[in-house]
Motif scaffolding. Structure first.
Motif, PDB file in Angstrom:
ATOM      1  N   VAL A   1     -16.545  32.808  -6.004  1.00 48.33           N
ATOM      2  CA  VAL A   1     -15.388  33.706  -5.855  1.00 48.33           C
ATOM      3  C   VAL A   1     -14.203  33.145  -6.632  1.00 48.33           C
ATOM      4  O   VAL A   1     -13.520  33.861  -7.367  1.00 48.33           O
ATOM      5  N   TYR A   2     -13.969  31.856  -6.491  1.00 53.16           N
ATOM      6  CA  TYR A   2     -12.862  31.199  -7.193  1.00 53.16           C
ATOM      7  C   TYR A   2     -13.042  31.302  -8.706  1.00 53.16           C
ATOM      8  O   TYR A   2     -12.108  31.639  -9.433  1.00 53.16           O
TER       9      TYR A   2
ATOM     10  N   ARG B   1     -14.701  33.526 -10.381  1.00 52.30           N
ATOM     11  CA  ARG B   1     -14.498  34.907 -10.790  1.00 52.30           C
ATOM     12  C   ARG B   1     -13.010  35.233 -10.879  1.00 52.30           C
ATOM     13  O   ARG B   1     -12.546  35.840 -11.842  1.00 52.30           O
ATOM     14  N   GLN B   2     -12.239  34.803  -9.889  1.00 49.05           N
ATOM     15  CA  GLN B   2     -10.803  35.067  -9.883  1.00 49.05           C
ATOM     16  C   GLN B   2     -10.107  34.362 -11.047  1.00 49.05           C
ATOM     17  O   GLN B   2      -9.292  34.967 -11.744  1.00 49.05           O
ATOM     18  N   VAL B   3     -10.427  33.109 -11.256  1.00 49.45           N
ATOM     19  CA  VAL B   3      -9.817  32.354 -12.353  1.00 49.45           C
ATOM     20  C   VAL B   3     -10.246  32.937 -13.699  1.00 49.45           C
ATOM     21  O   VAL B   3      -9.441  33.092 -14.610  1.00 49.45           O
TER      22      VAL B   3
ATOM     23  N   ASP C   1     -11.162  36.058 -14.361  1.00 50.38           N
ATOM     24  CA  ASP C   1     -10.481  37.345 -14.568  1.00 50.38           C
ATOM     25  C   ASP C   1      -9.025  37.133 -14.964  1.00 50.38           C
ATOM     26  O   ASP C   1      -8.521  37.793 -15.872  1.00 50.38           O
ATOM     27  N   PHE C   2      -8.353  36.218 -14.301  1.00 50.57           N
ATOM     28  CA  PHE C   2      -6.947  35.935 -14.607  1.00 50.57           C
ATOM     29  C   PHE C   2      -6.802  35.378 -16.023  1.00 50.57           C
ATOM     30  O   PHE C   2      -5.942  35.805 -16.785  1.00 50.57           O
TER      31      PHE C   2
END
Length: 110
Positions: A84-85, A87-89, A91-92
């Motif tokens: 999850v982390y 994916r978030q990083v 995407d950002f």
């Protein structure tokens, strides 16, 4: 005798999709083909590198004395949280690089 058809890896397909979307976005903003090509050439290596950095795994020592079931559950939980982390990083980072690409193209156009 049948022939085997090899498809590009998921990462390569994903990079091609990102490149296509970047090209379309820049063209839609009115940039010339030359500016689009220069921008994509400058930004895609950064996008690929950022994906490699984000995809790195981590090793975390697990304390002794835990049951195999608890260790297994902890590993699953840590793996899920890391994904999850990542994916978030990822995407950002991609958003930042796309904004950088637009700025790069704007400066190239001037």
């Amino acid at each position: 005798m049948s022939k085997i058809v090899e498809f590009p890896s998921r990462d390569i397909r994903n990079n091609l999709e990102i490149e296509k979307a970047l090209r379309e976005s820049l063209i839609d903003r009115g940039f010339s083909e030359e500016t689009v090509t220069q921008t994509v050439s400058a930004i895609m290596p950064l996008i690929k590198e950022s994906k490699e950095v984000v995809a790195q795994s981590i090793d975390a020592p697990i304390p002794g004395g835990m049951s195999e079931k608890d260790v297994s559950e902890l590993k699953i939980s840590l793996s899920s949280s890391l994904q999850v982390y990542q994916r978030q990083v990822g995407d950002f980072t991609l958003k930042i690089l796309i904004l950088l690409a637009i700025e790069y193209a704007s400066n190239s156009k001037a």
